[in-house]
Design an enzyme around this catalytic site. Structure first.
Site, PDB file in Angstrom:
ATOM      1  N   ARG A 124      -2.207   4.040  -4.432  1.00 40.77           N
ATOM      2  CA  ARG A 124      -3.188   2.966  -4.311  1.00 40.77           C
ATOM      3  C   ARG A 124      -2.512   1.646  -3.936  1.00 40.77           C
ATOM      4  O   ARG A 124      -3.109   0.791  -3.278  1.00 40.77           O
ATOM      5  CB  ARG A 124      -3.999   2.860  -5.615  1.00 40.77           C
ATOM      6  CG  ARG A 124      -3.203   2.528  -6.839  1.00 40.77           C
ATOM      7  CD  ARG A 124      -3.887   2.931  -8.148  1.00 40.77           C
ATOM      8  NE  ARG A 124      -3.777   4.368  -8.415  1.00 40.77           N
ATOM      9  CZ  ARG A 124      -4.298   4.975  -9.469  1.00 40.77           C
ATOM     10  NH1 ARG A 124      -4.972   4.283 -10.366  1.00 40.77           N
ATOM     11  NH2 ARG A 124      -4.134   6.267  -9.646  1.00 40.77           N
ATOM     12  N   LYS A 179       8.305  11.565 -12.760  1.00 40.92           N
ATOM     13  CA  LYS A 179       7.554  12.798 -12.987  1.00 40.92           C
ATOM     14  C   LYS A 179       8.453  13.841 -13.654  1.00 40.92           C
ATOM     15  O   LYS A 179       9.666  13.825 -13.452  1.00 40.92           O
ATOM     16  CB  LYS A 179       7.079  13.378 -11.636  1.00 40.92           C
ATOM     17  CG  LYS A 179       5.957  12.616 -10.975  1.00 40.92           C
ATOM     18  CD  LYS A 179       5.561  13.283  -9.660  1.00 40.92           C
ATOM     19  CE  LYS A 179       4.440  12.515  -8.973  1.00 40.92           C
ATOM     20  NZ  LYS A 179       3.174  12.530  -9.717  1.00 40.92           N
TER      21      LYS A 179
HETATM   22  N1  BES Z   1       0.773  11.877  -5.631  1.00 44.01           N
HETATM   23  C1  BES Z   1       0.299  11.831  -6.957  1.00 44.01           C
HETATM   24  C2  BES Z   1      -0.993  12.637  -7.152  1.00 44.01           C
HETATM   25  C3  BES Z   1      -0.847  14.122  -6.996  1.00 44.01           C
HETATM   26  C4  BES Z   1      -0.473  14.906  -8.062  1.00 44.01           C
HETATM   27  C5  BES Z   1      -1.125  14.718  -5.789  1.00 44.01           C
HETATM   28  C6  BES Z   1      -0.365  16.276  -7.907  1.00 44.01           C
HETATM   29  C7  BES Z   1      -1.015  16.083  -5.626  1.00 44.01           C
HETATM   30  C8  BES Z   1      -0.627  16.865  -6.699  1.00 44.01           C
HETATM   31  C9  BES Z   1       0.012  10.397  -7.356  1.00 44.01           C
HETATM   32  O1  BES Z   1       0.860   9.454  -6.805  1.00 44.01           O
HETATM   33  C10 BES Z   1       0.196  10.308  -8.823  1.00 44.01           C
HETATM   34  O2  BES Z   1       1.274  10.487  -9.290  1.00 44.01           O
HETATM   35  N2  BES Z   1      -0.908  10.040  -9.529  1.00 44.01           N
HETATM   36  C11 BES Z   1      -0.867   9.952 -10.939  1.00 44.01           C
HETATM   37  C12 BES Z   1      -1.698   8.784 -11.354  1.00 44.01           C
HETATM   38  C13 BES Z   1      -1.588   8.427 -12.792  1.00 44.01           C
HETATM   39  C14 BES Z   1      -0.205   7.898 -13.084  1.00 44.01           C
HETATM   40  C15 BES Z   1      -2.625   7.412 -13.122  1.00 44.01           C
HETATM   41  C16 BES Z   1      -1.459  11.247 -11.494  1.00 44.01           C
HETATM   42  O3  BES Z   1      -2.401  11.778 -10.904  1.00 44.01           O
HETATM   43  O4  BES Z   1      -0.931  11.733 -12.490  1.00 44.01           O
HETATM   44 MN    MN Z   2       2.602   9.175  -7.938  1.00 42.37          MN
END
Ligand code: BES
Ligand code: MN
Ligand code: ZN
Length: 483
Positions: A334, A260
């Site tokens: 997931r 990230k």
């Molecule tokens: N934990 C994150 C989702 C999230 C983002 C929760 C911001 C709370 C605040 C999750 O694991 C994630 O990174 N999801 C990705 C999925 C994508 C790579 C398909 C996302 O939402 O960007």
């Molecule tokens: Mn994630």
């Protein structure tokens, strides 16, 4: 802070009365009546006015707090009245506060709602503040309740159990990831459940390997912190098939090799909010001796990049034998949930499953911070959860599922990939989980990414951890499983 029922007001501290919209009591001291008029106090929800009333030599602080008209159609306005008192007097220097219900028409349940609001709004995580200025320190130690109707104390005991569960959830969510990681999550929760009647089982890495939980373990393999599967059982409902609550417990989500960006990454300490809500719910259910059978499962991992981390393109085999191409290591929630959900179906055979997860950023784009997203293969379960959400204040909004969305996660090399296209990102995430739900199993998925953390104070929470999820699950148990 403690709440006590008594026959007389505390000897010191403000004395508050709860007032509905445009229904000022007739017996107000003239100073109080004038203060209310001057402040244009009408009893609007959360509105508050205080006056210092002389009584011979002594001066007492009298307070009116508004509970409005309850347009929300639940006890939300009463909770907000209690919360307004806690917000105002929590750090005011007062150690005691009295709420006087004498002459009020509020029911026992109404009184309990006021107290719940006060209790929830008082929570704050000060563990690491060693230099708090005096005026920011918590001073309020006791709320004394007088003049409450019969049954109010019993009604409060039930809500107090809920508050205790919420405290645990908020604490887990607020703690940083160097303090709460899979092993310490288990330790903290186990310690809090001690003596509650909830039985705890913990699966370590070796046990999960033996079961073939390749998806969960793939996420965990880049971290120095070993994963855990935490299983909590509450049997208060005879021999009914249990209901399973399953939580995403990513104690920190760096994204893994699909790293990230740095801005805001610290938020990912609360990527275990689903697991936190499940743990807090189990404590609340046990404390109020819920007449229901519930199993709580938390999939606990840390998602880190390192030499042993999984790579984009890796294929993993899940506990139920399906294979997943890991396109993006940041879509890890997931991967954790699918194995936890398989485990609970194979080992517990629950009557229904509700999973909770801070699963997608796309959910925050869709619903902001007002509703959690709900996905379900079962209308009765979905309706029950939506109703519980409305009644409890943990609001949910239902999204669609369909084969057309499902197709978007087909993979050319494995049974599925772990991400679809950008569009509909929360839905394809839910479709992924659904692929692990066995035929005929009622299942709902709550994507609570926008709800577990608040950047500003809300109705019954300060900024920070909200405890979202505990109230809707507890209400669902009360209204659907216990009645
Ligand atoms: N934990 C994150 C989702 C999230 C983002 C929760 C911001 C709370 C605040 C999750 O694991 C994630 O990174 N999801 C990705 C999925 C994508 C790579 C398909 C996302 O939402 O960007
Ligand atoms: Mn994630
Ligand atoms: Zn995550």
């Amino acid at each position: 802070m403690q709440i006590v029922f008594a026959s007389a007001a505390a000897p010191a501290g403000p004395v508050a009365r709860v007032v509905g919209q445009d229904s000022l009591p007739a017996d107000l001291a003239p100073v109080m009546a004038e203060a209310a008029r001057a402040a244009r106090f009408t009893g609007k929800t959360g509105q508050l006015v205080e006056a210092f009333v002389a009584n011979g030599e002594a001066v007492s602080c009298q307070v009116l707090v508004g509970s409005g008209k309850d347009a929300e159609g639940r006890s939300g306005a009463l909770e907000r009245a209690g919360a307004a008192l806690a917000a105002k007097y929590g750090c005011s220097g007062a150690k005691a506060l009295t709420i006087d219900f004498t002459g009020s028409s509020l029911s026992a349940a109404d009184v309990a709602a006021v107290l719940l609001g006060a209790r929830l709004r008082s929570w704050r995580h000060d563990a690491y503040r060693t230099k708090l200025p005096d005026e920011q320190k918590r001073t309020l130690e006791t709320i004394t309740v007088v003049g409450a109707p019969d049954g109010a104390e019993a009604a409060w005991q039930v809500e107090a159990a809920l508050a205790e569960g919420l405290d645990l959830t908020r604490e887990l969510v607020a703690e940083p990831a160097n303090i709460i990681y899979p092993e310490t999550f288990v330790e903290r929760v186990t310690a809090r459940l001690e003596g509650s009647g909830v039985t705890v089982e913990v699966l370590d890495e070796k046990a999960m390997k033996a079961l073939g939980m390749g998806a969960l373990l793939g996420v965990a393999q880049g971290s120095a912190r070993p994963p855990r599967l935490l299983v909590m059982r509450w049997n208060g409902g005879g021999d009914a098939q249990p209901t399973a609550f399953v939580g995403k417990g990513v104690t920190f989500d760096t994204g893994g090799i699909s790293l990230k960006p740095p801005a805001g990454m610290e938020d990912m300490k609360w990527d275990m909010g689903g697991a936190g809500a499940v743990a807090g719910t189990m404590l609340a259910l046990a404390r109020r001796k819920a007449k229901a059978n519930v199993v709580g499962v938390c999939g606990l991992v840390e998602n880190m990049p390192d030499g042993n981390a999984q790579r984009p393109g890796d294929v993993v085999t899940t506990m139920d034998g399906q294979t997943v191409e890991v396109i993006n290591t940041d879509a890890e929630g997931r991967l954790v949930l699918c194995d936890a959900i398989t485990w609970v179906q194979e080992k517990i055979k629950p009557a229904r499953i509700v999973d909770l997860a801070t699963l997608t950023g796309a959910m925050i784009i869709s619903l902001g911070h007002e509703h959690g997203g709900l996905f379900s293969n079962d209308d009765a379960l979905a309706d029950g959860l939506v109703a519980a959400g409305k009644a409890s204040g943990d609001k949910l909004w239902r999204f669609p599922l369909s084969p057309a969305y499902d197709k978007l996660i087909d993979s050319p090399i494995a049974d599925m990939k772990n991400v679809g296209p950008r569009e509909g990102g929360s839905i394809t995430a839910a479709q992924f989980i659904q692929r692990f739900v066995k035929k005929g199993m009622p299942w709902a998925h709550l994507d609570i990414a926008g709800m577990v953390w608040a950047s500003k104070p809300g109705a019954t929470w300060d900024k920070g951890a909200t405890g979202f999820g505990v109230r809707v699950l507890d209400r669902f148990v009360r209204d659907t499983l216990e009645s």
